[in-house]
Motif scaffolding. Structure first.
Motif, short mmCIF file in Angstrom:
data_model
loop_
_atom_site.label_atom_id
_atom_site.label_comp_id
_atom_site.label_asym_id
_atom_site.label_seq_id
_atom_site.Cartn_x
_atom_site.Cartn_y
_atom_site.Cartn_z
N ALA A 158 0.83 -1.20 0.00
CA ALA A 158 0.00 0.00 0.00
C ALA A 158 0.86 1.25 0.00
O ALA A 158 2.01 1.25 0.46
N ALA A 159 0.29 2.33 -0.49
CA ALA A 159 0.95 3.63 -0.39
C ALA A 159 1.11 3.97 1.09
O ALA A 159 0.24 3.69 1.90
N GLY A 160 2.24 4.52 1.43
CA GLY A 160 2.49 4.85 2.83
C GLY A 160 3.13 3.74 3.63
O GLY A 160 3.40 3.91 4.82
N LEU A 192 4.12 -7.02 3.76
CA LEU A 192 4.03 -5.57 3.65
C LEU A 192 2.60 -5.13 3.92
O LEU A 192 1.67 -5.93 3.92
N ARG A 193 2.41 -3.83 4.12
CA ARG A 193 1.07 -3.32 4.38
C ARG A 193 0.14 -3.59 3.19
O ARG A 193 0.46 -3.27 2.05
N HIS A 194 -1.00 -4.20 3.47
CA HIS A 194 -2.03 -4.56 2.47
C HIS A 194 -1.54 -5.59 1.46
O HIS A 194 -2.21 -5.83 0.45
N MET A 195 -0.41 -6.24 1.73
CA MET A 195 0.16 -7.16 0.74
C MET A 195 -0.77 -8.34 0.46
O MET A 195 -1.00 -8.68 -0.70
N VAL A 196 -1.29 -8.97 1.49
CA VAL A 196 -2.14 -10.14 1.27
C VAL A 196 -3.44 -9.74 0.56
O VAL A 196 -3.92 -10.43 -0.34
N CYS A 226 0.32 0.59 -8.93
CA CYS A 226 -0.81 0.86 -9.81
C CYS A 226 -1.00 -0.22 -10.86
O CYS A 226 -2.07 -0.32 -11.48
N ALA A 227 0.03 -1.06 -11.07
CA ALA A 227 -0.07 -2.12 -12.07
C ALA A 227 -0.70 -3.39 -11.52
O ALA A 227 -1.15 -4.25 -12.29
#
Length: 244
Positions: A158-160, A192-196, A226-227
């Motif tokens: 995720a961003a951030g 990582l954040r939001h990875m799953v 974004c991809a």
């Protein structure tokens, strides 16, 4: 000082996440308040990680230190008496001095649940992403196999996200059917954040024919966020287990 490890289960629907925040009630806050009732003094929980608002857990691990002499059952049965119905201590055990729920963790198991049906399910509404239409499971499994191993998952964060490195190792990803439920089980050394949730969203797009298996391979070769696919809704994610 004693080091006590707790294994916690919770329905994250009504919480702002695991970590204390000024904008609402967190799981950490209600467990610390319950612990204070048992200990007669404040306690600070340090967890194996953070779950976002709406994310659930069957096996979140957290620890605290205390000079209290209460028996271990007080940290399970006693604490549970002060917790809401949506949170429970499943187990409590004493650990060696210096144990840390986060830094000593060797791996985690997350499950993302999909409910595949033309009709919504009230019973699964809080714990699974409702999808209409057929999914190509063979293509999803082929894409999942590409993600196993040590890779740069920059496209899936995720961003951030504050992680210094985006390289992570996934031990395995399996897709298991149980009637209308499809569970994506992801095991790895760290996330990582939001990875799953992004992995799940990307695999769903593969299953819907909106993305090819080859595109998933390309995402591991320096792809941008974004991809990758959509970030799957939080309520379908559950932290199942943390290994030590």
């Amino acid at each position: 000082m004693r080091t006590i490890k707790l294994v916690l289960e919770y329905d994250g629907t009504d919480f702002v996440g695991w970590q204390r925040q000024p904008n609402g009630i967190s799981v950490q806050e209600v467990v610390e308040q319950a612990l204070e009732q048992v200990l007669g003094a404040p306690a600070q929980l340090l967890s194996a990680g953070r779950t976002d608002a709406g994310v659930h857990a069957r096996g979140m691990v957290a620890h605290f230190t205390t000079d209290g002499t209460q028996p271990l059952r007080a940290f399970r049965d006693g604490v549970n008496r002060y917790l809401p119905a949506t949170v429970a201590v499943r187990d409590a055990m004493e650990e060696r001095p210096g144990f840390h729920a986060r830094f000593d963790a060797r791996g985690k198991w997350y499950r993302y649940s999909l409910y595949r049906s033309p009709v919504r399910s009230p019973l699964h509404a809080r714990t699974a992403w409702h999808l209409r239409g057929r999914l190509d499971l063979a293509a999803m499994r082929a894409a999942a196999r590409l993600l196993v191993g040590r890779h740069d998952f920059a496209a899936f964060r995720a961003a951030g996200c504050a992680a210094r490195s985006t390289v992570r190792e996934l031990f395995d990803i399996t897709l298991n059917e149980n009637g209308e439920l499809l569970c994506i089980d992801v095991r790895g050394s760290g996330f990582l954040r939001h990875m799953v949730r992004t992995l799940a969203g990307t695999l769903v797009e593969v299953g819907q024919g909106r993305r090819s298996v080859a595109e998933v391979r390309d995402l591991l070769l320096g792809g941008e966020r974004c991809a990758a696919g959509v970030t799957a809704p939080a309520h379908g994610l559950c932290l199942m287990e943390v290994w030590y």
